[in-house]
Design a protein around this motif. Structure first.
Motif, short mmCIF file in Angstrom:
data_model
loop_
_atom_site.label_atom_id
_atom_site.label_comp_id
_atom_site.label_asym_id
_atom_site.label_seq_id
_atom_site.Cartn_x
_atom_site.Cartn_y
_atom_site.Cartn_z
N ASP A 242 -4.29 10.58 -3.86
CA ASP A 242 -3.45 11.77 -4.03
C ASP A 242 -1.96 11.48 -3.97
N CYS A 243 -1.57 10.24 -4.24
CA CYS A 243 -0.14 9.92 -4.26
C CYS A 243 0.55 10.61 -5.44
N ARG A 244 1.77 11.02 -5.21
CA ARG A 244 2.61 11.58 -6.27
C ARG A 244 4.01 10.99 -6.11
N PHE A 245 4.66 10.73 -7.24
CA PHE A 245 5.96 10.08 -7.21
C PHE A 245 6.97 10.90 -8.01
N ARG B 284 0.83 -1.21 0.00
CA ARG B 284 0.00 0.00 0.00
C ARG B 284 0.87 1.26 0.00
N PHE B 285 0.62 2.12 -0.99
CA PHE B 285 1.26 3.43 -1.02
C PHE B 285 0.23 4.46 -0.56
N LYS B 286 0.43 4.95 0.64
CA LYS B 286 -0.50 5.90 1.23
C LYS B 286 -0.13 7.32 0.82
N GLU B 287 -1.11 8.19 0.77
CA GLU B 287 -0.88 9.59 0.41
C GLU B 287 -0.02 10.24 1.50
N LEU B 288 1.06 10.94 1.07
CA LEU B 288 1.99 11.54 2.01
C LEU B 288 1.81 13.04 2.19
N GLY B 289 1.10 13.67 1.25
CA GLY B 289 1.01 15.12 1.27
C GLY B 289 2.19 15.76 0.55
N VAL C 45 13.73 7.60 -0.95
CA VAL C 45 13.77 6.99 0.38
C VAL C 45 12.39 6.47 0.78
N ASP C 46 11.35 7.26 0.52
CA ASP C 46 9.99 6.88 0.91
C ASP C 46 9.59 5.54 0.30
N ILE C 47 9.87 5.37 -0.99
CA ILE C 47 9.44 4.14 -1.65
C ILE C 47 10.20 2.94 -1.10
N GLU C 48 11.44 3.13 -0.73
CA GLU C 48 12.21 2.03 -0.15
C GLU C 48 11.64 1.61 1.21
#
Length: 308
Positions: free
Chosen positions: A46-49, A6-11, A17-20
């Motif tokens: 609202d995820c952005r990469f 699960r990739f949660k929205e971070l704002g 680093v986050d994806i790792e």
């Protein structure tokens, strides 16, 4: 049973680093041990990469499928901004064919990355890099450099030649080191807010250092038993090839250009993350951090737009 990543929205944007942290928390290296691998990757509305995180996610999909996983990708917000962006940049187009996508997976003729190709001032679509026939990759560096020239409204020949060299070396790295039938990928993106440009190359092959060590052992090279840090610094600072033919100087040229434009180099190898720190005119140290096992090599070059 379905394993969920699960990739949660971070704002904010997911970065390298986050994806790792998400991958490490899900222990992706254990998935291949299951008798039946049903894996669902969920992405919040609202995820952005960032570009380097996005290519890591694309390679994760290829890695899991290559490991025998039955993979699905679910956008929890439906055709939200995240979904439409990944459609436009070519992420969905370059997923393994067996991956199911919710709400929908475009066919190649419907892919927004084809419809919008070259029409965005910031976005340059993900390009597939042929891991076997290197001549198929020859148009890519020129096409991406032309797009960058239009983006920055510059015809500075030296700068554009330098960037074309980086992209060319990135593409060559896939055909020289991946030893895989799966494609590699190259992606460039400009972020106006920070005035940063990311150029990222990734593959799901045997891994840069694994390939290099194999060649060094075969010819009994003096570096064959060196540490990972020594090999990387020698490769980027002086040039070191898996073949005794001077081709290893390509990554050295790429490193020189990275330093020239105050850029940073981030690598994801199969078992660790590496950030190369420049001191003066060379990289003097490499910071290693363990990560979840994933096949391949990921190299990210980020730099600020130079004042030309």
């Amino acid at each position: 049973m379905v394993d969920i990543i699960r990739f949660k929205e971070l704002g904010r944007f997911y970065n390298k680093v986050d994806i790792e942290e998400v991958l490490h928390g899900n222990k992706i290296s254990n998935f291949s041990a299951h008798e039946e691998n049903f894996i669902e990757i969920q992405i919040d509305k609202d995820c952005r990469f960032l570009a380097d995180a996005q290519l890591k996610l694309l390679c994760l999909c290829h890695h899991l499928v290559n490991q025998g996983a039955d993979l699905s990708l679910v956008f929890l917000g439906g055709k939200c901004r995240c979904f439409t962006f990944m459609d436009r940049c070519g992420f969905l187009l370059h997923l393994p064919t067996s991956v199911t996508v919710t709400p929908t997976k475009p066919s190649s003729r419907e892919a927004a990355s084809i419809r919008f190709q070259g029409q965005s001032v910031n976005l340059h679509e993900i390009r597939a890099v042929d891991p076997v026939v290197s001549r198929n990759n020859r148009p890519i560096p020129g096409q991406m450099t032309d797009a960058l020239s239009e983006l920055l409204k510059t015809d500075c020949e030296k700068f554009l030649t330098d960037i074309q060299t980086v992209i060319c070396e990135f593409c060559d790295n896939v055909s020289q080191h991946s030893q895989s039938q799966s494609p590699g990928f190259v992606y460039m993106h400009h972020y106006p807010t920070t005035q940063k440009i990311y150029i990222v190359i990734a593959d799901v092959g045997v891994g840069l250092l694994n390939s290099l060590r194999q060649g060094l052992q075969e010819r009994n090279d003096i570096f064959k038993d060196s540490s990972d840090e020594t090999l990387l610094l020698e490769m980027f600072n002086n040039g070191l090839s898996r073949k005794n033919d001077q081709r290893g100087s390509g990554l050295n040229r790429m490193a020189e250009i990275a330093i020239k434009y105050n850029g940073s180099l981030h690598l994801r190898l199969d078992k660790c993350l590496v950030d190369l720190t420049p001191v003066g005119n060379e990289f003097a140290s490499a910071h290693f951090k363990p990560c979840a096992d994933m096949a391949g090599t990921h190299i990210s070059f980020s730099f600020e737009v130079p004042k030309i």
